[in-house]
Design an enzyme around this catalytic site. Sequence first.
Site, mmCIF file in Angstrom:
data_model
loop_
_atom_site.group_PDB
_atom_site.id
_atom_site.type_symbol
_atom_site.label_atom_id
_atom_site.label_comp_id
_atom_site.label_asym_id
_atom_site.label_seq_id
_atom_site.Cartn_x
_atom_site.Cartn_y
_atom_site.Cartn_z
ATOM 1 N N TRP A 1 93.976 27.800 64.804
ATOM 2 C CA TRP A 1 94.052 29.248 64.988
ATOM 3 C C TRP A 1 95.544 29.560 64.944
ATOM 4 C CZ3 TRP A 1 95.876 32.735 68.820
ATOM 5 C CH2 TRP A 1 95.308 34.014 68.782
ATOM 6 N N ARG B 1 85.073 28.516 69.077
ATOM 7 C CA ARG B 1 86.330 28.878 69.730
ATOM 8 C C ARG B 1 87.171 29.802 68.849
ATOM 9 N NH1 ARG B 1 88.033 24.479 73.534
ATOM 10 N NH2 ARG B 1 90.137 25.052 72.965
ATOM 11 N N HIS C 1 91.983 64.427 82.033
ATOM 12 C CA HIS C 1 93.444 64.461 82.153
ATOM 13 C C HIS C 1 94.123 64.060 80.843
ATOM 14 C CE1 HIS C 1 93.331 65.359 86.402
ATOM 15 N NE2 HIS C 1 92.340 64.476 86.513
ATOM 16 N N GLU D 1 85.161 44.127 70.637
ATOM 17 C CA GLU D 1 85.405 42.793 70.099
ATOM 18 C C GLU D 1 84.318 42.320 69.147
ATOM 19 O OE1 GLU D 1 85.762 39.800 73.141
ATOM 20 O OE2 GLU D 1 84.156 40.659 74.327
ATOM 21 N N LYS E 1 87.774 31.662 71.678
ATOM 22 C CA LYS E 1 87.011 31.581 72.919
ATOM 23 C C LYS E 1 87.907 31.283 74.111
ATOM 24 C CE LYS E 1 83.461 31.498 75.601
ATOM 25 N NZ LYS E 1 83.045 32.827 76.051
ATOM 26 N N GLU F 1 84.279 46.980 80.741
ATOM 27 C CA GLU F 1 83.639 45.816 80.137
ATOM 28 C C GLU F 1 82.744 46.230 78.952
ATOM 29 O OE1 GLU F 1 84.212 42.850 80.140
ATOM 30 O OE2 GLU F 1 82.415 41.850 79.448
ATOM 31 N N ASN G 1 97.122 20.957 69.714
ATOM 32 C CA ASN G 1 96.803 22.268 70.298
ATOM 33 C C ASN G 1 97.963 22.647 71.209
ATOM 34 O OD1 ASN G 1 94.322 22.149 69.152
ATOM 35 N ND2 ASN G 1 93.168 22.024 71.075
ATOM 36 N N GLY G 2 98.298 23.908 71.263
ATOM 37 C CA GLY G 2 99.379 24.328 72.160
ATOM 38 C C GLY G 2 100.545 24.857 71.354
ATOM 39 N N LYS H 1 83.314 44.868 75.129
ATOM 40 C CA LYS H 1 82.281 44.172 74.347
ATOM 41 C C LYS H 1 82.124 44.806 72.965
ATOM 42 C CE LYS H 1 81.908 41.102 75.929
ATOM 43 N NZ LYS H 1 82.519 40.706 77.141
ATOM 44 N N CYS I 1 92.629 26.676 68.898
ATOM 45 C CA CYS I 1 92.581 25.417 68.138
ATOM 46 C C CYS I 1 91.691 24.391 68.834
ATOM 47 C CB CYS I 1 93.970 24.834 68.023
ATOM 48 S SG CYS I 1 95.162 25.941 67.307
HETATM 49 C C1 F6R Z 1 85.789 38.823 76.295
HETATM 50 C C2 F6R Z 1 86.348 37.502 76.475
HETATM 51 C C3 F6R Z 1 87.749 37.378 76.932
HETATM 52 C C4 F6R Z 1 87.828 36.384 78.092
HETATM 53 C C5 F6R Z 1 89.290 36.112 78.466
HETATM 54 C C6 F6R Z 1 89.410 35.193 79.669
HETATM 55 O O1 F6R Z 1 84.461 38.776 75.878
HETATM 56 O O2 F6R Z 1 85.682 36.519 76.270
HETATM 57 O O3 F6R Z 1 88.284 38.610 77.290
HETATM 58 O O4 F6R Z 1 87.111 36.912 79.175
HETATM 59 O O5 F6R Z 1 89.953 35.537 77.369
HETATM 60 O O6 F6R Z 1 88.789 33.975 79.452
HETATM 61 P P1 F6R Z 1 88.437 33.010 80.660
HETATM 62 O O7 F6R Z 1 87.403 33.672 81.482
HETATM 63 O O8 F6R Z 1 87.944 31.750 80.018
HETATM 64 O O9 F6R Z 1 89.715 32.810 81.423
#
Ligand code: F6R
Length: 614
Positions: free
Chosen positions: A80, A28, A510, A494, A609, A487, A106-107, A491, A2
Site C-alpha cells: 500500500w 487489508r 449554524h 468509505e 484495514k 459513524e 511493512n512500516g 460508513k 501492507c
Molecule cells: C472505518 C474503519 C477505520 C478504523 C480505524 C481504527 O470503518 O475501519 O476508521 O476504525 O482505522 O482502526 P482500529 O480500530 O483497528 O484501531
Amino acid sequence: MCGIVGFTSRETSAVGPLISGLRRLEYRGYDSAGVALESPDGIRVYKQTGKVAELDALLKRELPEDERGKFTIGIAHTRWATHGLPTTVNAHPHLADGGSLALVHNGIVENYAALRAGLEKHGVVFVSQTDTEVLAHLIAAFDHGDLLAATCDALKRVEGTYGIAVISAKHRGEMIVARKGSPLVIGMGEKDTVVASDVSAIVAHTRQVIYLKDGDVARITPEGVDIYSLDNAPVSREVQEVDWDIGAIEKGGFEHFMLKEIFEQPDALRNTIRGRLDAAEGTAILSGLGLSPRELAAIRRLVIIGCGTSLHAGMVGKYLFESLAGVPVSPEQAAEFRYSNPIVGPDDWVIALSQSGETADTLAAVRESIRKGALVSGLCNVVGSTIARETGRGVYLHAGPEISVASTKAFTAQVTALLMTALKLGRTRRLSHEEGTALVAQIERIPDLIAEVLKESDAIAKVAEKYAKSDDMFFIGRGILYPAALEGALKIKEIAYVHAEGYQAAELKHGPIALLSDETPVVALLADIPGKEKTLGNVQECRARKAPVIGVVTADDEAAAAAVDDFIRVPRTSVELAPILSVVALQLFAYHVARLRGCEIDQPRNLAKSVTVE
Ligand code: F6R
C-alpha cells in the site's frame, strides 16, 4: 495496509502457500504484490501491480507447475504505497547484492533519505523510489557471512517502523524476520513454518503461533525458529494457540465480508458479553482489567483514545461513563492526542480502543499515556495484538476476525464492552444495585435486539434504492446519537463514496443548513429517547429547505415516522442501547447504497484495514 507472508518447508513448494497467504491479506487494502523465491540457482522475483489474482496469473505463465517443487522458501508482500507510486518497480520484494538478497517490509524507514545518500556514496544504485530498498542494500552491506547479524546491524541504524522478512541466495535455507512497530507472527506448522503480518494468513496452516515483540529478530529454517534481540541475545517467546478457525474468515454464503460481519453481530456480541455479567450483584466481571474496586473508585477522569470507527465508539463511551459512573470523559482522536503533550497522569484512566490493536497513532498515544503515569487499558479485538500486549490489561472484544475494511461488528462490540466497563465503574460510585441489575438485563438483550434490526435489511434496501444516486448526505443526531450520526456518515463515505457529513442535530442551523436542498438527503437519528422531540424540530428545519429526511425511528413511534419522508425502524430500547441499534441500521443502509452504486465493498479505494503508519 501492507501485508507480509513468508514460508519455509522441507518438502512443500512455497508458491501456493505464499499466494494463498497474500489472498488472506487482500482485505487489508493494497495496490501491488510480489513474491521472491529461493532456488538452487538463486532468487527469483515476480511482481505485479493490481490484484493478487494478477500476480498469480503471472506466476502461472512464468513458473510451470513441474518447476515449483524446488522453491521451498519464499517471501511475499502486498504493498500500500507510502513512498513512491504504486508501480511494479516500487512493489516488494526489493533486491540487493546483485539480486541475491530479497526483502519485504511493512512500516516506514523515516531516515531513509540519509541512509540512501550514504549508500549511494558507496556506489549503490537504487532502482525504486521506496524507503524499503534502502533496507535491502543496508543489510547486504553488513553481510559478512551471517545474515541475522547483518540484519541486526542494519536495523540498529533505522529510525521508524518495520516488520521485515529477508532471504538470501548466499544463506540458503534460512529466512530472517524482525519487527518494530509493525506486527509479525510466526506460525509453527509440523513440517512448515509460515510468517505473516496478520494471523489470518496463518490459520490455514497452523494455530500454533509466536507473536514477535518489538526489537525481536528471528532466524527461521526448516529445523526451527530461533529468536534474538537486536544485540544478538537469545530471547524466548511463548507459543500460543489462535482461537479463530478458518471458517471464521470465510464469507459463509454472504456476498461480501461486510454483510457477513453485519449479520454475525448477534453472535459476535454474545461472545463479547458471555461470562461477563453478574446479574445477582448487578455488575460486570471484567477480570482482564485487573482493577480492584478501590482502584476504580480512585479514578478521577477517563480519556478514551481511538481513530475512525473506534473513536466514534469512544464518543458513545463518554455518554455512558458520564451518565452511569459520573466520571468526566474526554474522547480523543489518537493522533491529535499523542502530539498534544497530553495532560494525563496517575489519576486518569486511559482506554485505548482499537479493533486491530495495531493502529500506529493509537499505539503511540498508549505509549505516551504509559510514559506519563496514567492507568492504561486496551479494548481490542485481535488477541495478542500490540496494543493489547503493551497495555497488559483490558477487555478483549471476542467479536471474531473482522475482514471487511469497513468496521462494523467491532463498533457494536466496543460500545457493548464500554457499557459493561461503565457499569462496573458505576457500581463503585453512584449506580445502585437495582440500577445495575436493570442494566445487566438490558445488556443481555443486545444480541436479540440487533437480530431484530437485521430483519429490516430488505426494507432498508428499499429506502437505499430511493437515495442511492445522491452524492451528498447529512447525518444528524443529538446526545448519545451524535457519534452514531458520525459513524453512519463515515460508513457511507468509505464504502459508497458518498460525500457525507455527521452533525449534532442542533449544529446544522449554524452554517451547514446553507447546503441543504432537494438533492441532499438528511438521515436523522430519531430513536425515542430524551432529545428526540428537539431533533424532530431540526427535521422540520431540514424539510422546510426541501431536503428529504430519512428517519431512524423507534418501531412503534408513528409520530416520528410521520414526520419524515422515509423511515427505518429499530426496536424500542433504553438510551444506552440506542446508538448500537441505530448504527446497525446505518451499516445496512450504507451497505445497500454501496451495492446499488456498484462499489467494491470489502476493499474500498484508498483504504487499508489496519493503519500501521502515522
Ligand atoms: C472505518 C474503519 C477505520 C478504523 C480505524 C481504527 O470503518 O475501519 O476508521 O476504525 O482505522 O482502526 P482500529 O480500530 O483497528 O484501531
